[in-house]
Structure formats: structure tokens, C-alpha cells
Motif scaffolding. Structure first.
Motif, PDB file in Angstrom:
ATOM      1  N   PHE A   1       0.128   7.938   8.005  1.00  0.00           N
ATOM      2  CA  PHE A   1      -0.127   6.703   7.271  1.00  0.00           C
ATOM      3  C   PHE A   1       0.282   5.487   8.102  1.00  0.00           C
ATOM      4  O   PHE A   1      -0.393   4.451   8.092  1.00  0.00           O
ATOM      5  CB  PHE A   1       0.628   6.696   5.937  1.00  0.00           C
TER       6      PHE A   1
ATOM      7  N   VAL B   1      -0.835   9.817  -3.784  1.00  0.00           N
ATOM      8  CA  VAL B   1      -1.703  10.005  -2.613  1.00  0.00           C
ATOM      9  C   VAL B   1      -0.874  10.191  -1.355  1.00  0.00           C
ATOM     10  O   VAL B   1      -1.167  11.052  -0.515  1.00  0.00           O
ATOM     11  CB  VAL B   1      -2.659   8.803  -2.475  1.00  0.00           C
ATOM     12  N   LEU B   2       0.152   9.380  -1.199  1.00  0.00           N
ATOM     13  CA  LEU B   2       1.015   9.441  -0.021  1.00  0.00           C
ATOM     14  C   LEU B   2       2.227  10.313  -0.328  1.00  0.00           C
ATOM     15  O   LEU B   2       2.899  10.126  -1.342  1.00  0.00           O
ATOM     16  CB  LEU B   2       1.474   8.030   0.374  1.00  0.00           C
TER      17      LEU B   2
ATOM     18  N   LEU C   1       0.829  -1.206   0.000  1.00  0.00           N
ATOM     19  CA  LEU C   1       0.000   0.000   0.000  1.00  0.00           C
ATOM     20  C   LEU C   1       0.867   1.262   0.000  1.00  0.00           C
ATOM     21  O   LEU C   1       0.573   2.230  -0.713  1.00  0.00           O
ATOM     22  CB  LEU C   1      -0.916   0.006   1.226  1.00  0.00           C
TER      23      LEU C   1
ATOM     24  N   LEU D   1       0.418   3.780  -3.063  1.00  0.00           N
ATOM     25  CA  LEU D   1      -0.141   5.099  -2.756  1.00  0.00           C
ATOM     26  C   LEU D   1       0.869   6.205  -3.037  1.00  0.00           C
ATOM     27  O   LEU D   1       0.496   7.292  -3.495  1.00  0.00           O
ATOM     28  CB  LEU D   1      -0.585   5.153  -1.292  1.00  0.00           C
ATOM     29  N   TYR D   2       2.147   5.935  -2.763  1.00  0.00           N
ATOM     30  CA  TYR D   2       3.152   6.940  -3.106  1.00  0.00           C
ATOM     31  C   TYR D   2       3.269   7.078  -4.622  1.00  0.00           C
ATOM     32  O   TYR D   2       3.396   8.187  -5.145  1.00  0.00           O
ATOM     33  CB  TYR D   2       4.503   6.565  -2.504  1.00  0.00           C
TER      34      TYR D   2
ATOM     35  N   LYS E   1       0.983   6.652  -6.819  1.00  0.00           N
ATOM     36  CA  LYS E   1      -0.205   7.345  -7.330  1.00  0.00           C
ATOM     37  C   LYS E   1      -0.285   8.787  -6.849  1.00  0.00           C
ATOM     38  O   LYS E   1      -1.201   9.510  -7.232  1.00  0.00           O
ATOM     39  CB  LYS E   1      -1.474   6.593  -6.924  1.00  0.00           C
TER      40      LYS E   1
END
Length: 535
Positions: free
Chosen positions: A461, A450-451, A441, A445-446, A448
Motif C-alpha cells: 500500500f 480492505v487494508l 486513505l 481502507l483499514y 473497511k
């Protein structure tokens, strides 16, 4: 030597030093503590002097202009000596101690270095140098001495010292001593033969302004007032709810033989509100990192997931849960070694896709092994603190730095190997999946966008991953492993009794990420860039 540098205290006698002392060690890397030569030079100066001409003069003098934005460890031996010398000169020492300063220097810079020393002498700096470079000492030293068995056995001016020595002397003197006994340098021999000696090069011109960094640091945008208020309210609510949650330590008040109590229902609602408030806090404080050189989001054009990442997602979300179901339903949790091996192989498949069409390098596999070893060691070192360990934080950093597949592999392998110390059991495959999916995750997420890689974003997170992800998987898994019958009340009871443990894990993850996220990511980024590792 160490007494002069202040590194040792004298056992007997007295030592009086007038003025400040600067020492250039034999290993220049001992002086480097920052990520670029520029930062290393600025680090040694007081803030008030960082824009002074002295810094620009030293940079020009040591020919470091083209090296300022490079990492000190990426420089050649001679370049490192020049950078270390510049750092020492910024201290403006009255006495300069040099330990093998010409080691690794090319012939051209040795001449420049010799003239730098002469310039320093002319300004009143006393220089004491230990060296095996006989040619350099013969040309630039004022006096030479031979140190043997703890004593100075001979001492004189260079010409007298080397011309009267049969062993420690220069090549020029060995060649010409029968004809020119006092010739100790090539220039002496050339002059005696009637040749013309080229004049020594002039010192480089001082540059009055320091070159600008290649990467400009953008000013961080301030949060709007409404977001600050929202962050403050949600943060306070989260802290209050965490304290309220930890007050309930007697689990018999929540779960009895008849099932969940009324207090248990209230606690479940409390947990839900707490998670929502933590999510609101995370969203309200998130912003772009203050250090765009490495704390950045993935660029928009690079946010598309690669085919191997999509394949890994299918394996993680479909095949591994199916394997866990088969192990729990058909084998009753008894074949956990076999199930763990299957999950391990399924974890490795996405990672092996990285090497499709090219030959993998051993260092890429060694890095994964080292990350797993560090994670296992971290879990073992904090064995006395249940769940307060750096495992989740290291898994998150592995996913952010090297991608979701590597993060999943690091997390899963960590739980498998560390359970050789903590005990294997039916829980091992579940722990492998839960920890692995946290690393996956983090990487996805990074990727994409998001993170973010800011410290607060990673910490938040980590808290969510420790409670919602790991706890969300292991709590019902515990019900499957230990309860004779499964229903929603049993699952809720396991969730309820597992929340305090999840919170301890979350606090530990927050703690380790807060302290180690940024420096660890710096090191991982450097390794990835220097060795060209795949992501």
C-alpha cells in the motif's frame, strides 16, 4: 557490585567468580523487552526448555499466574519486582545479586519473598543483597554489613549487628532495647513477652502446567499454488519494469521543445504495465496476518464508517480541492500561506468532530503533535536523500492506528511544519493535501477491511500511495504551478519526468514500513489502549 555482575572491569586486583551470576537491578523495567509477562519469561529460556516444569514452578513461586498476559509496564511496582525476579530465577544462577529487591513490595509478599530467598539458599544459591529495608534484613539475612564511604565499616550476624547499632537498627530494637537489648524483630519482642508467634506461611504449591494464553494464535493459512505462481510472476515483472524505468535518466530523451518523444509514449505504457503488475502482486500475496493479537482486519461489524468520517471525506474530496483550485486559479499560487492556513483549518475540522459532546483530554492532542514531530524529524534527518524519507510510512501508520481523520491531519501538518525547514512555497498546500489524503486513505481502507495490518500489505500500500496517490497529485500540481499553458501533453510530460522521483519515494516507503510497521503499530496500539484514546 558492578564488578560482580560483570558490568565493569576492575582497574586493579583480581576477581574470581565460581558459577553463574544473576542480577536483579533496582529498576525492574530494565529487564522487560516483550509485550506480556509470559513472552518476557519465555524470551530468556532456550526453545528446548520453554515447556519444562521449571517455568511453571517459577511462575507459581512468584505468584505470576494472573499476570502472565498483562504488559510488564502495566503492573504495579511490586508486581514488576516479582516478574523481574522470576526472569532472573529462570537463569538458574549460582550467585544472585539483588539491588533493593523489596522496593514496592507489600508486607505479605515480603514474607513470601523472604522464604523464596531461603529456598534458593537451601538449593545452594549464594545471595548478596543491597537494601535499605532494615526490618527485612534483620529477619532474613545471615550476615549484615554497613557500607560507608567506599568501605565496610562493620559486619556481623543480624542480631549482633542491629542490637549494637544506635542509628542503623530496627524499630523493634529502638522500642525494646532498654528491656530486651538483643530483640531486633517484632517476633523477638512477642516471644519475650510470652506471646505466640504465628508460623511463617508455607511456600506456594508448584503448578506443573503453565496456564494457556488468553489469546490463542491461529495457524496461518498457506497460499494456493496458483496464487504463489501469480505472485512470483507479477513480482518478477514489477522488478524488471522498475529496473527498466530507472535506466532512463536523461529526460531530454523523453521531453523536447516539440513535446513528448516516441520513447516517452513507450515509457508511459511501461509505467502503466508496472502499476498493474504491482497491483496484481499485492492482491496475490495478501492473506490474514499470522499474529491475530494485533495484526488483524477490522471486524465486519465495525466496518461501517462513522458520521464524522463521512463528513471528513466530504471535506477532503470536495472542500480542500476547491480551496486548491481557488488558490491556483484566482491567486496564481501567490497566496500560498493563506491557502495553507485554510487547508490546515479544514484538516482540523474532522478531528474536532471527535470531541463533539465530550471534553477532549490533552494527551489526545499531544499524541498527534508527537506523531507530527516524529514525521518532521524523519524528513529532516534524511535531508541528504531526496524523497527517500519515512514521511509516507509514518502517515500511513497514523491513519491505520487512529483513523482516517488523524492520518490526514498528521500528513498535512507534517508537510506544513517541515517546509519551514525545506522552504515554503506554492507547492506547500498541494503537499499538505497529497500527504494528508494518504493518511486518510490508510485509515478508511483499514476501517473497511480492505487494508490489512500485515507488514507486506502495508508495504505494498505504501508503494502504491507513494506513486499513484502522491505522485498522481503532485505531478499535475507542478504543471499548474510552473507551466504557462496547460494541456494533456504537458501533464503527461510532468508525469513522465516525475516517475523516477516517485519510485525513489516508493522504495523509501517500502523500506521504512518493512522495518518499522509492526513494532510501531504495537506501540501505538498500546498507547491507544492504555490511555483510552479515541479513534
Amino acid at each position: 557490585w558492578r564488578l560482580l555482575a560483570g558490568l565493569r572491569k576492575a582497574y586493579r586486583g583480581e576477581l574470581t567468580i565460581t558459577g553463574s551470576v544473576g542480577m536483579l537491578p533496582q529498576n525492574p523495567q530494565a529487564l522487560f523487552v516483550k509485550n506480556t509477562v509470559r513472552e518476557d519469561l519465555l524470551e530468556i529460556l532456550p526453545k528446548a526448555e520453554r515447556k519444562s516444569d521449571r517455568l511453571a514452578q517459577v511462575v507459581s513461586l512468584c505468584k505470576l499466574t494472573e499476570l502472565l498476559d498483562r504488559h510488564p509496564y502495566d503492573l504495579s511496582g511490586g508486581e514488576q519486582q516479582r516478574a523481574a525476579l522470576a526472569k532472573i530465577l529462570l537463569l538458574n544462577p549460582d550467585i544472585l545479586l539483588l539491588d533493593e529487591p523489596t522496593k514496592g513490595l507489600d508486607a505479605e509478599f515480603k514474607q513470601v519473598f523472604g522464604q523464596i530467598l531461603r529456598t534458593l539458599q537451601a538449593s545452594g544459591v549464594s545471595i548478596l543483597m543491597v537494601s535499605h529495608d532494615i526490618e527485612f534484613c534483620a529477619k532474613y539475612a545471615d550476615r549484615c554489613a554497613l557500607f560507608f564511604d567506599g568501605n565496610i565499616v562493620t559486619e556481623a550476624e543480624p542480631r549482633v549487628f542491629f542490637s549494637g547499632n544506635n542509628f542503623y537498627t530496627t524499630s523493634s530494637n529502638r522500642i525494646a532495647r532498654d528491656v530486651l537489648p538483643e530483640a531486633v524483630t517484632p517476633e523477638d519482642v512477642i516471644s519475650a513477652c510470652g506471646g505466640a508467634v504465628e508460623p511463617e506461611p508455607e511456600l506456594p504449591q508448584y503448578e506443573r502446567t503453565l496456564p494457556k494464553p488468553k489469546t490463542e494464535k491461529a495457524a496461518a493459512k498457506k497460499l494456493p499454488v496458483w496464487r504463489k505462481i501469480l505472485a512470483a510472476v507479477s513480482g518478477i515483472v514489477s522488478l524488471v519494469l522498475i529496473v527498466q524505468t530507472l535506466k532512463v535518466t536523461d529526460l531530454t530523451k523523453l521531453v523536447t521543445a516539440d513535446g513528448l518523444t516516441a520513447l516517452a509514449g513507450d515509457q508511459l505504457k511501461l509505467y502503466g504495465v508496472m502499476l498493474v503488475s504491482m497491483l496484481v502482486f499485492a492482491l496475490s500475496v495478501s492473506h490474514k496476518a499470522k499474529r491475530p493479537d494485533y495484526l488483524i482486519q477490522t471486524p465486519v461489524e465495525k466496518r461501517k464508517l462513522q458520521k464524522r468520517t463521512v463528513a471528513a471525506t466530504l471535506l477532503i474530496l470536495l472542500l480542500i480541492p476547491l480551496t486548491l483550485f481557488i488558490g491556483a486559479y484566482y491567486f496564481g499560487g501567490r497566496k500560498y500561506y493563506f491557502i495553507s492556513l485554510l487547508i490546515l483549518l479544514e484538516c482540523m475540522l474532522p478531528f474536532l468532530l471527535i470531541f463533539e459532546g465530550r471534553k477532549p483530554q490533552a494527551r489526545e492532542l499531544v499524541l498527534i503533535a508527537v506523531l507530527v514531530a516524529l514525521n518532521v524529524a524523519g524528513r529532516a534527518v534524511f535531508f541528504m536523500l531526496p524523497e527517500f524519507k519515512p514521511v509516507v510510512s509514518m502517515t500511513i501508520l497514523a491513519g491505520v492506528a487512529f483513523g482516517g481523520e488523524t492520518g490526514f491531519l498528521v500528513g498535512a501538518m507534517t508537510m506544513l511544519v517541515s517546509n519551514m525547514f525545506f522552504g515554503q512555497g506554492a507547492w506547500t498546500p498541494w503537499q499538505m493535501f497529497a500527504m494528508g489524503i494518504i493518511g486518510w486513505l490508510a485509515g478508511v481502507l483499514y476501517r473497511k477491511g480492505v487494508l490489512r495490518r500485515s507488514r507486506i500489505s502495508l508495504c505494498i500500500f505504501g508503494v502504491i500511495a507513494s506513486t499513484v496517490v502522491y505522485g498522481g497529485i503532485m505531478n499535475p500540481a507542478s504543471a499548474l504551478m510552473w507551466a504557462h499553458t496547460i494541456n494533456w501533453n504537458i501533464i503527461k510530460s510532468y508525469y513522465l519526468t516525475g516517475v523516477p522521483i516517485d519510485l525513489v519515494r516508493a522504495i523509501g516507503t517500502f523500506f521504512f514500513l518493512w522495518l518499522g510497521a509492526e513494532p510501531m503499530l504495537e506501540k501505538l496500539d498500546r498507547i491507544k489502549t492504555k490511555y483510552g484514546l479515541a479513534e
